[in-house]
Design a protein around this motif. Structure first.
Motif, short mmCIF file in Angstrom:
data_model
loop_
_atom_site.label_atom_id
_atom_site.label_comp_id
_atom_site.label_asym_id
_atom_site.label_seq_id
_atom_site.Cartn_x
_atom_site.Cartn_y
_atom_site.Cartn_z
N UNK A 177 0.80 -1.22 0.00
CA UNK A 177 0.00 0.00 0.00
C UNK A 177 0.84 1.27 0.00
N UNK A 178 2.12 1.15 0.22
CA UNK A 178 2.99 2.31 0.11
C UNK A 178 3.74 2.24 -1.22
N UNK A 179 3.03 1.90 -2.28
CA UNK A 179 3.65 1.74 -3.60
C UNK A 179 4.88 0.86 -3.52
N UNK A 180 4.77 -0.25 -2.88
CA UNK A 180 5.86 -1.21 -2.74
C UNK A 180 7.08 -0.58 -2.07
#
Lengths: 392, 479
Positions: B61-64
């Motif tokens: 959810x944190x852009x990987x």
């Protein structure tokens, strides 16, 4: 008499079989799939879905997302509809056997005012039945008859005790099935599906009526917007549809990429699959096949965007969303959607990419979290499958 | 909430709250229950829960793994709270049902839930503040019959060391008892007196001095509890004897207190206190009981020691006994044992100034035993043993306990029964020093302690203690 089915059989002159009951839905199967099937569109030189027709390649919106992240998100409302179909029993009319189809319909719209406040705006849920049209043969006023029947079964002691009410009984065509008896089931399903779509439209209309949708407050609807059948109904209905859907963006998780072709008639699938991260395709204009020239034009702008990198997902199309919007003004219908608007919508959709429902839903790469929540909410409001089946 | 994995039970239930609601463990909450009753619960655990299936979902959810990434929608989450059932307004013990609303309680509810209303023989013991956002403060009272008898007695305060809370709380409680008995003397058919042993620093050597820094807010709390914000009354301080008080105490006010006739110095004279020397051997391992028999020998009236009148002569006599070859007098005890005894005894005597035969009452010199046996109701005796070494601390403590015993058992002269305080509360910090597992089993002090914890309640001898570790030996007794 307690049993609903016995009651129905008696009222309609049929015979129940108490046969095997089951939930017809495979969990993963999506209502939106059924809708994408008829969509075929072409990116034509004279038919661009957006005003900037010089765009030939995909467009990187990474910088735009950064810019829009600083503003209040464009999307405030999230709409999803879901239904569960059950084969409740078999019923015999004139020595022909038909399934009795039951369904639970839920349509919910959730509202997000701040990152930490997410909640229900509207919830519509229905319990419905679908019977073969044989059931109403001989009735002069079949609608009234079905209304009365609905009322009567709601009066049965069992339903009253459980405080459960059926909302409507539909009929599906009893024409001879070409292939197998499954076709009847599909016809029944279609009637329930139609009800769900009606319900979705009603929810959108309600939001519009309350002035909740405006230029800074859009709605994302899960799945396609192409309510083709009804949209091509009569002129007034189309006008209402177009104006209601002015601030609505349809986001489809799954789509058939083969339906998009380029101007030489070749499939765009590879180009969509190779879409780089945060890029969007040029918007195409879609003209429904059954477009009725006489009563008006319904046109859609359709484009694709990649919100997650392909290398992290299991299929080349995972991470790609199909976005669509109804063209509402004459100008839009003529020239396509303003390209700035397309970018704004796309960038805002990209910004909805986090958090993810990884581990909870197979389609996490294509899911937008607020939609996922809305869907989870609807499903939480359904009666359990066992409970529903055993109502009969 | 009642789920398959976490059903509600007779003892506990679970509920959710908004993730930003501030509540804390020990807050009281109430739930509507069947038959219009209300079940009260105390919060035990609070956990935060989201729909995230795994930690990996958080990473994705944190852009990987991009720490800069922002979200438009926070993950849906709630706080999951576990509460312990403390009671129901109609004594219904059916588990709390799913879906019933949970709410914060009001003051009345809290009192009912925690059993704080209608306390008999109330004794203020503190207050509880509940709810962060809209605090409710409820005074808490003990039933004094359970704290200082006859229903129950003895108290140990344990907790983390170094916060100055344990001793402070003990003082608060003692002060509350003194206040209660001083002001409502007529209500009580019993009376109390206090003996406090100071084992560290000098905080307890100023119990009768008002706190000038007491804040108004704190005064309000005292007022709410119905207590005066005044220091202890009738305090007397007992310091170990020495020519120069500095050497034997951390206190600095001896002269001033002496001037006000509040301070005394205690001594042990040979003639009257020789039978106590067994307590000097409390920490000496004496498996064969030889030390004990030596002490018995010394204190017996027929022994050669009986004619001695002071510590010096006693020492000389002792020296004779340990001379090799001089065993004709008593064959039961070997020279080696005498030597061991003498070695130990001399070690103590050399270091200590309190073994002194010349008692000058005009100078405020007393025998502790005599002083204690004159204790009157509402008296507070503070006995300073902080600067004495460990053996001596044990010795004095043992003496104090046995003196009180003698007083209560009526072996202390001609005092009228009614004049003797019916309850004597002994407070000692770091009790574990005298009653830990390392103390030899035959230690006379430990014996005295056990005696107090086991039988003290009926005699009106109550022990209050504070210790970072528990009072191990006596734990099984009536603490």
């Amino acid at each position: 008499m307690n049993k609903i089915l016995d009651y129905i059989a008696e009222e309609t002159g049929g015979k129940t079989y108490k046969s095997h009951r089951f939930c017809y839905d495979a969990e993963v199967k999506l209502p939106s799939l059924a809708y994408d099937e008829s969509q075929e569109f072409t990116i034509r030189r004279d038919r661009y879905g957006e005003t900037d027709d010089t765009q030939r390649t995909t467009k990187n919106l990474f910088e735009a997302t950064k810019l829009f992240q600083k503003e209040k998100p464009l999307f405030t409302y999230f709409l999803d509809g879901s239904r569960r179909i059950y084969k409740v029993d078999d019923i015999e009319y004139s020595k022909r056997l038909f399934p009795v189809v039951g369904g639970q319909i839920g349509v919910a719209c959730c509202q997000r005012n701040a990152p930490d406040t997410f909640g229900k705006a509207i919830l519509e849920s229905y319990l419905v039945l679908s019977l073969p049209s044989f059931a109403v043969t001989g009735q002069k006023h079949s609608t009234q008859f079905l209304g009365r029947l609905t009322k009567q079964i709601n009066e049965t002691e069992r339903l009253k005790r459980l405080k459960i009410k059926f909302d409507e009984i539909f009929t599906y065509s009893s024409d001879k099935a070409d292939k197998d008896s499954k076709e009847y089931l599909d016809r029944g399903t279609a009637t329930i599906q139609d009800k769900m779509i009606e319900c979705e439209k009603k929810v959108v209309a309600e939001l519009v009526k309350k002035n909740l949708l405006h230029q800074d407050s859009y709605l994302i609807k899960d799945g396609s917007l192409q309510y083709s059948k009804t949209a091509a109904g009569d002129y007034r209905e189309l006008a209402v549809y177009q104006s209601n859907y002015r601030r609505v963006v349809g986001v489809s998780k799954s789509f058939n990429p083969e339906f998009s072709t380029d101007n030489r008639g070749q499939s765009n699938a590879a180009r969509i699959a190779n879409l780089p991260l945060y890029h969007r395709t040029p918007a195409a204009m879609y003209i429904p096949l059954e477009d009725n020239k006489r009563i008006g034009k319904s046109r859609f702008s359709i484009w694709y965007v990649r919100i997650r990198e392909a290398r992290y997902s299991e299929s080349p199309f995972a991470g790609v969303l199909k976005l669509e919007k109804v063209l509402t003004t004459e100008e839009e219908i003529e020239n396509g959607l303003d390209s700035g608007e397309v970018d704004r919508i796309t960038a805002n959709v990209i910004n909805e990419r986090n958090p993810v429902c990884y581990g909870k839903d197979q389609r996490w790469a294509n899911h937008l979290y607020p939609i996922y929540l809305t869907e989870t909410y609807i499903k939480s409001k359904f009666l359990s499958d066992l409970h529903f089946i055993n109502l009969f | 909430m009642a789920t398959e994995k976490a059903p509600t039970t007779v003892d506990e239930f679970y509920f959710w709250t908004d993730k930003k609601l501030i509540i804390k463990p020990f807050d009281v909450i109430k739930v509507n229950h069947i038959k219009n009753s209300v079940t009260f619960g105390v919060i035990e655990e609070i956990s935060h829960l989201t729909d995230s299936a795994s930690s990996l979902a958080g990473f994705i959810s944190s852009d990987f793994g991009d720490t800069e990434s922002e979200v438009n929608t926070e993950r849906i989450g709630m706080n999951y709270v576990k509460a312990r059932v403390v009671g129901n307004s109609q004594n219904i013990y059916t588990p709390v049902l799913d879906g019933y609303p949970v709410s914060l309680a009001n003051e009345e509810d809290i009192k009912n839930a925690l059993g704080l209303s209608d306390i008999k023989n109330p004794l203020p013991c503190g207050y509880i503040t509940m709810y962060e956002e809209d605090p409710i403060t409820v005074p808490v009272h003990f039933n004094s019959h359970f704290l200082i008898g006859p229903e129950g007695a003895h108290l140990n305060i344990s907790g983390i060391s170094g916060l100055a809370s344990k001793t402070s709380y003990a003082m608060f409680l003692l002060k509350a008892i003194q206040d209660e008995y001083a002001r409502n003397a007529k209500k009580h058919d019993d009376s109390v007196a206090f003996v406090i042993l100071n084992v560290k620093g000098r905080d307890l050597l100023a119990l009768d001095e008002p706190n000038k820094d007491l804040k108004n807010a704190d005064k309000e709390i005292y007022k709410m509890l119905g207590l005066g914000a005044s220091p202890f009354e009738n305090v007397k301080y007992f310091y170990p004897y020495a020519k120069k008080a500095d050497g034997v105490t951390y206190g600095k006010d001896f002269d001033a207190q002496r001037h006000l006739n509040k301070a005394f110095q205690f001594k042990y004279t040979y003639e009257l206190d020789k039978d106590k020397i067994d307590m000097l051997f409390a920490n000496v391992d004496d498996a064969s009981g030889t030390m004990e028999s030596i002490v018995a020998n010394i204190t017996s009236k027929t022994s050669e020691f009986a004619s001695k009148t002071n510590w010096e002569d006693f020492k000389d006599k002792l020296n004779e006994y340990k001379q090799k070859g001089d065993t004709g007098k008593d064959k039961e005890i070997s020279v080696l044992s005498w030597r061991k005894f003498s070695r130990h005894f001399n070690r103590v005597l050399e270091k200590s100034t309190i073994f002194h035969d010349n008692l000058n009452e005009k100078k405020g010199e007393v025998r502790l035993e005599e002083a204690i046996q004159k204790i009157r109701r509402n008296d507070v005796f503070v006995i300073d043993i902080a600067k004495l070494d460990e053996d001596m601390q044990g010795f004095v403590f043992g003496d104090v306990v046995s003196s009180i015993y003698d007083l209560k058992l009526g072996q202390a002269g001609e005092r009228d029964e009614a004049d003797i305080p019916s309850k004597v509360i002994i407070f000692i910090d770091e009790l574990n020093k005298y009653a830990s597992k390392d103390v030899p089993k035959n230690s006379p002090i430990l014996r005295g302690l056990l005696e107090v914890t086991e039988r003290g309640r009926s005699l009106g001898i109550i022990l209050f203690s504070a210790g970072a570790t528990e009072f191990k030996r006596c734990k099984t007794a009536n603490t």
